[in-house]
Design a protein around this motif. Structure first.
Motif, PDB file in Angstrom:
ATOM      1  N   SER A  77     -36.577  25.095  30.242  1.00  0.00           N
ATOM      2  CA  SER A  77     -36.738  24.755  31.662  1.00  0.00           C
ATOM      3  C   SER A  77     -36.445  23.282  31.895  1.00  0.00           C
ATOM      4  N   THR A  78     -36.880  22.417  30.961  1.00  0.00           N
ATOM      5  CA  THR A  78     -36.589  20.986  31.095  1.00  0.00           C
ATOM      6  C   THR A  78     -35.097  20.722  30.943  1.00  0.00           C
ATOM      7  N   HIS A  79     -34.497  21.309  29.919  1.00  0.00           N
ATOM      8  CA  HIS A  79     -33.048  21.149  29.708  1.00  0.00           C
ATOM      9  C   HIS A  79     -32.274  21.684  30.911  1.00  0.00           C
ATOM     10  N   GLY A  80     -32.702  22.839  31.424  1.00  0.00           N
ATOM     11  CA  GLY A  80     -32.027  23.428  32.576  1.00  0.00           C
ATOM     12  C   GLY A  80     -32.128  22.565  33.811  1.00  0.00           C
ATOM     13  N   ALA A  81     -33.283  21.946  34.016  1.00  0.00           N
ATOM     14  CA  ALA A  81     -33.449  21.087  35.186  1.00  0.00           C
ATOM     15  C   ALA A  81     -32.519  19.883  35.106  1.00  0.00           C
ATOM     16  N   PHE A  82     -32.429  19.264  33.936  1.00  0.00           N
ATOM     17  CA  PHE A  82     -31.518  18.123  33.778  1.00  0.00           C
ATOM     18  C   PHE A  82     -30.053  18.569  33.915  1.00  0.00           C
ATOM     19  N   ALA A  83     -29.729  19.768  33.419  1.00  0.00           N
ATOM     20  CA  ALA A  83     -28.360  20.265  33.539  1.00  0.00           C
ATOM     21  C   ALA A  83     -27.990  20.509  35.000  1.00  0.00           C
ATOM     22  N   VAL A  84     -28.919  21.074  35.772  1.00  0.00           N
ATOM     23  CA  VAL A  84     -28.670  21.292  37.202  1.00  0.00           C
ATOM     24  C   VAL A  84     -28.443  19.958  37.899  1.00  0.00           C
ATOM     25  N   LEU A  85     -29.256  18.957  37.556  1.00  0.00           N
ATOM     26  CA  LEU A  85     -29.073  17.625  38.138  1.00  0.00           C
ATOM     27  C   LEU A  85     -27.698  17.063  37.779  1.00  0.00           C
ATOM     28  N   MET A  86     -27.271  17.254  36.534  1.00  0.00           N
ATOM     29  CA  MET A  86     -25.956  16.780  36.113  1.00  0.00           C
ATOM     30  C   MET A  86     -24.847  17.506  36.866  1.00  0.00           C
ATOM     31  N   PHE A  87     -24.995  18.828  37.032  1.00  0.00           N
ATOM     32  CA  PHE A  87     -23.963  19.580  37.744  1.00  0.00           C
ATOM     33  C   PHE A  87     -23.893  19.162  39.218  1.00  0.00           C
ATOM     34  N   TRP A  88     -25.038  18.850  39.808  1.00  0.00           N
ATOM     35  CA  TRP A  88     -25.038  18.337  41.182  1.00  0.00           C
ATOM     36  C   TRP A  88     -24.243  17.033  41.260  1.00  0.00           C
ATOM     37  N   PHE A  89     -24.450  16.146  40.280  1.00  0.00           N
ATOM     38  CA  PHE A  89     -23.725  14.885  40.261  1.00  0.00           C
ATOM     39  C   PHE A  89     -22.227  15.134  40.124  1.00  0.00           C
ATOM     40  N   ILE A  90     -21.847  16.068  39.238  1.00  0.00           N
ATOM     41  CA  ILE A  90     -20.430  16.377  39.028  1.00  0.00           C
ATOM     42  C   ILE A  90     -19.796  16.903  40.310  1.00  0.00           C
ATOM     43  N   GLU A  91     -20.479  17.844  40.984  1.00  0.00           N
ATOM     44  CA  GLU A  91     -19.939  18.426  42.210  1.00  0.00           C
ATOM     45  C   GLU A  91     -19.857  17.397  43.332  1.00  0.00           C
ATOM     46  N   ARG A  92     -20.841  16.500  43.368  1.00  0.00           N
ATOM     47  CA  ARG A  92     -20.934  15.541  44.483  1.00  0.00           C
ATOM     48  C   ARG A  92     -20.035  14.322  44.297  1.00  0.00           C
TER      49      ARG A  92
END
Length: 313
Positions: A183-198
Motif C-alpha cells: 500500500s505504501t509502495h502503491g501510494a508513492f507509485a500513484v504520486l509518481m504517475f500523477w507527476f508523469i502525467e502532469r
C-alpha cells in the motif's frame, strides 16, 4: 572480514574504509543527487526533448537506479537503515518495493544457499521434482531464459509473474507487513504517475511498458550468469571482467564474488580490491571467470548457458 584474507588484504581494505572517500561516501551521495536530478530533469524537459529521446535516456537511468538501490540496502552511503530506506524508496523502477528487494536480497547473501531453489530467493533454477511437474510451455520459457536474448525478452516477465504469485499469496493470507509494504509502495507509485502525467510528455502506460519494463530486462543481463551450481559455495559466484558501460550501469557488481565476500565494501572500491589480488580471487572462484558481457552474447545467444534444473536438488 573473511578469514581467508591475508594481513596485507585486510590492511588495504581497512585503509580504504578509513579514507576520506570511505568515510564520507561522497561518490554514492553524488550518484544519488545525479539520479534524482536526472529523473526529474528528464521528466520536466521531456516536452522539449521528445518522447523517444527521453525514453532512451530514462532506461539506463533506471538501470543505474536499481544498482544504486542495491548499494543503499548494503549500508551505503549511511549506516542508518531508516535513512537509506528513505533515500531508496522512490518507485522509479516501479516493480519491486524497496523493502521487498532489501529483505530478499540480504537473504540471498547466505552463500551456503546460493542457487538452491526454495532457499535462495534469487535462484533461477528449479528443483528436479518441480521440473517434472512443469508444463511444456513453461519449460520452453525456462530454456529460453538460459540464453541471453531470451533473458532480455522473457526474464522480466518470468520474474514479475513469480513476484505476482508469491506476493498475492502473502496478501491473501492477510500478512500485515505485505499489505503495509504494497500500500505504501502503491501510494508513492500513484504520486509518481500523477507527476508523469502532469509534468512530462510521457503517459503512465508508456513509462510502465517502454521504460520500466525494458530497464528491468537490461538489469537482468547482470544476473544472467552471476551464479552457478557448485559443491563449494565460493565457486558459485562469477567474476565478470566487464568494461564500460556495463560496469558503470551495474556499479561494478559484475565483480560479483568480491561483492559476496565483502558485501559491506562500497561499489567504487570493488575494482581496486579485485585488481590488487586478481589471481587469488580467480583461484577462490574455481576459475568462474567471464570476459565481459560480449562473451556471453557471443557464446549464449543461441546456446543455453546451463540447464534450468538444479543438478543437486
Amino acid at each position: 572480514m573473511p578469514h581467508y584474507l591475508d594481513d596485507r588484504q585486510r590492511q588495504d581494505i581497512q585503509r580504504l574504509r578509513v579514507s576520506f572517500t570511505g568515510r564520507s561516501e561522497w561518490p554514492t551521495w553524488l550518484l544519488l543527487v545525479g539520479v534524482y536530478g536526472g529523473w526529474f530533469g528528464l521528466m520536466l524537459l521531456s516536452p522539449r526533448l521528445g518522447v523517444w529521446p527521453t525514453t532512451l535516456l530514462m532506461i539506463p537511468l533506471l538501470v543505474l537506479w536499481m544498482s544504486l538501490q542495491h548499494e543503499l540496502l548494503h549500508g551505503h552511503p549511511t549506516r542508518l537503515l531508516w535513512l537509506n530506506k528513505a533515500l531508496g524508496y522512490a518507485p522509479f523502477a516501479v516493480w519491486y518495493p524497496y523493502t521487498l528487494y532489501r529483505d530478499t536480497h540480504l537473504e540471498h547473501h547466505r552463500d551456503e544457499d546460493l542457487t538452491v531453489p526454495g532457499r535462495d530467493p534469487e535462484s533461477r533454477y528449479l528443483s528436479q521434482a518441480r521440473w517434472l511437474h512443469t508444463q511444456r510451455l513453461a519449460r520452453l520459457l525456462r530454456w529460453l531464459d538460459k540464453t541471453l536474448p531470451g533473458r532480455l525478452l522473457f526474464g522480466a516477465p518470468l520474474a514479475l509473474s513469480g513476484l505476482l504469485v508469491g506476493e498475492s499469496k502473502r496478501l491473501l493470507l492477510g500478512e500485515r507487513q505485505a499489505w503495509l509494504m504494497w500500500s505504501t509502495h502503491g501510494a508513492f507509485a500513484v504520486l509518481m504517475f500523477w507527476f508523469i502525467e502532469r509534468h512530462s510528455a510521457l503517459s503512465t502506460l508508456h513509462y510502465l511498458l517502454l521504460i520500466a519494463l525494458p530497464a528491468l530486462s537490461v538489469s537482468m543481463v547482470r544476473s544472467y550468469y552471476e551464479h552457478r551450481p557448485s559443491e563449494r559455495p565460493e565457486q558459485r559466484t562469477v567474476i565478470n571482467e566487464a568494461s564500460w558501460p556495463w560496469n558503470w550501469l551495474f556499479l561494478h557488481l559484475n565483480l560479483h564474488l568480491v561483492h559476496h565476500d565483502l558485501p559491506g565494501l562500497a561499489w567504487y572500491y570493488l575494482p581496486a580490491v579485485y585488481r590488487a589480488h586478481r589471481e587469488q580471487w580467480l583461484a577462490r572462484s574455481g576459475g568462474f571467470l567471464v570476459q565481459g558481457y560480449g562473451e556471453l552474447f557471443r557464446l549464449h545467444s543461441l546456446n543455453p548457458v546451463d540447464s534450468p534444473q538444479h543438478p543437486f536438488v
